[in-house]
Design an enzyme around this catalytic site. Sequence first.
Site: not given
Length: 671
Positions: A116, A200, A235, A293
């Site tokens: 990420k 973040e 999440h 994917r």
Amino acid sequence: MFKKILIANRGEIAVRVARTARQMGVATVAVYSDADKGAPHVRACDEAVHIGASPAAESYLRSEKIIDACKKTGAEAVHPGYGFLSENADFADALEKAGIVFIGPTSETINAMGSKSAAKDLMEAADVPTTPGYQGEDQSVTVFKKEAERIGYPVLLKATAGGGGKGMRMVEAESDLEDALKSAQREAKSAFGDDRFLIEKYVTKARHVEVQIFGDGMGAVVHMFERDCSVQRRHQKVIEEAPAPNMPAATRAKLLQAGVNAGKAVNYRGAGTVEFLYDEEADAVYFMEMNTRLQVEHPVSEMITGLDFVEWQFRIAAGEGLPLAQDDITESGHAFEARLYAENPAQNFAPSIGTLTTLNLPHETARIDSGVVEGQEITPYYDPMIAKVITYGATRAEALGAMRAALKETRVAGLETNAQFLHALAAEDDFIKGDVSTRFIEEHEASLFPEQKLDNRVLAAALLAKHLDARKDCGADPWESLTGFRLNRPQKAVYWLTMNGEAALATLNRTLTGVDVTIEPDAAAAARREGRELQAPIVFSFTPPASINDGLRLSVDGETFVANTAPHNGKTRIWIGADHWDVEYPDPFSGLSSHHSSEGSLTAPMPGVITVLSAKPGDAVEAGKPLLVMEAMKMEHAIKAPFDGVVKAYKFSAGDQVKDGDLLVEFEESA
């Protein structure tokens, strides 16, 4: 085109890939673990190869076993599905070296987007908007605290190699950051073998939107429009739709272009999804990550485009290029996908394991992508998804109405599911308006988790189900099993019933017009409904079912409805519409049954591994504080103190495997 492919996955995605392969005339090879012997995905393929024990680390994650299976069967290519090895660059490399095609992007792309933090750097260089944050090499708690202070709380911790919500934590204050980071690192290390993190800014009122892309690996990239996946628990996505509701046309155009730009930045090949946060207040989108994917939720995009994405994957991997140019790809209508999970929403969506003793899915009213069948066991080894329920309509309202209708027909017993919760979600006023965010569930708890009421309909259905069951045992007419027969007097039956700790005594009398039922609260339990004791007679009539699957048609208090019943873990599960109730019938002569565990003891809610002991014998622990942490079904579960007390003894150590129901810790309430 390939003559034979191997599907390196299990469950619904393996079944779904096999379906398209069969339509294209491509032979398929399944792989399976001990737990999946005879599973639907094995039966869906032409051949099957056993690859190891039940834990994924000993079977589905063993790349050398997958490659051996390809060589043994002559499979020319591998479709990885999602999860497991689908985003593993080393696996893609190993296949290439063995002369086997990986139906997905190159290992270079997987490496570039698999982290990420690296992906975020790459997107910033490509002018794709990103969320403010930190993705540096220094992983110390001190640096994370400093960066969180700079960014501003709340912040989001994300595993750099993560996915599916694993290893993700929202932190609201500096005092919580260190514990949250350590817990997330343990979870990420277990799930991905990598405990590196980024941090973040957490956008409080955010939507999760994503762009479906396809690339040919030679510079051409197209999009299949966007999806909204905002409603999530832990999440992880719960319900998805395409296209995204209530998004300005200009913002949508920027979003789609950003998705295409992201794909071009890595010369993308195959199916991929570029995920963004949409800040409605600022009308801005921020890149989050790219999944290299096919996504779980790809069916909603298939429904609005009329395209088969697995077929596209096959054709691109076989070197045929993109089947259509961007201008030839159109959208029509609206689609929803609800993920039916084996989990208990009332217990923070904790996974549920057990045997699917009843499984009736709405195949006639919805597209059902499922990899399980009735009688199959849901084990702790894999993701607890039972099925994906997918509906389509010319408009959003039509598609959502179809989803509510489909969920009303869904019947699962033997373990807990989120079916009732999904229906409540699809019927929630703000969701109907498309007013969604990633905090939707937390902000709508009252309407999504309503108090369950033992009303007259449920009582009538529960009594009738019990009575017909007793009749069936007698092999007699429905009323011949009634007790207390007297000449010229009504026949009568007496039953106890309990639900959620409430108990009632029911006296059932046959009359000329129906059934007269007197409900009397048990003196000890004092069952109440809406503040009133359940003592008023209920008069109802019913139509005997032609079969058990037809349900019981009753008329109660002027309302006619159908109730379905099925055995459920020693109880009787009763469905009326999308709602269900679990009722017991204790022996009236032995008193109400007790289901309390040993006082002061805490047992394992499911099989798993103990990862952390949070205290020591003799420690005083406040109510709600963790006593230990166990890992099960890819998630960490904290076992917390039920009251203020003292740890007497732990029964297991960190690293020990425990079974469902094992006593974990002896805990004594403080004086």
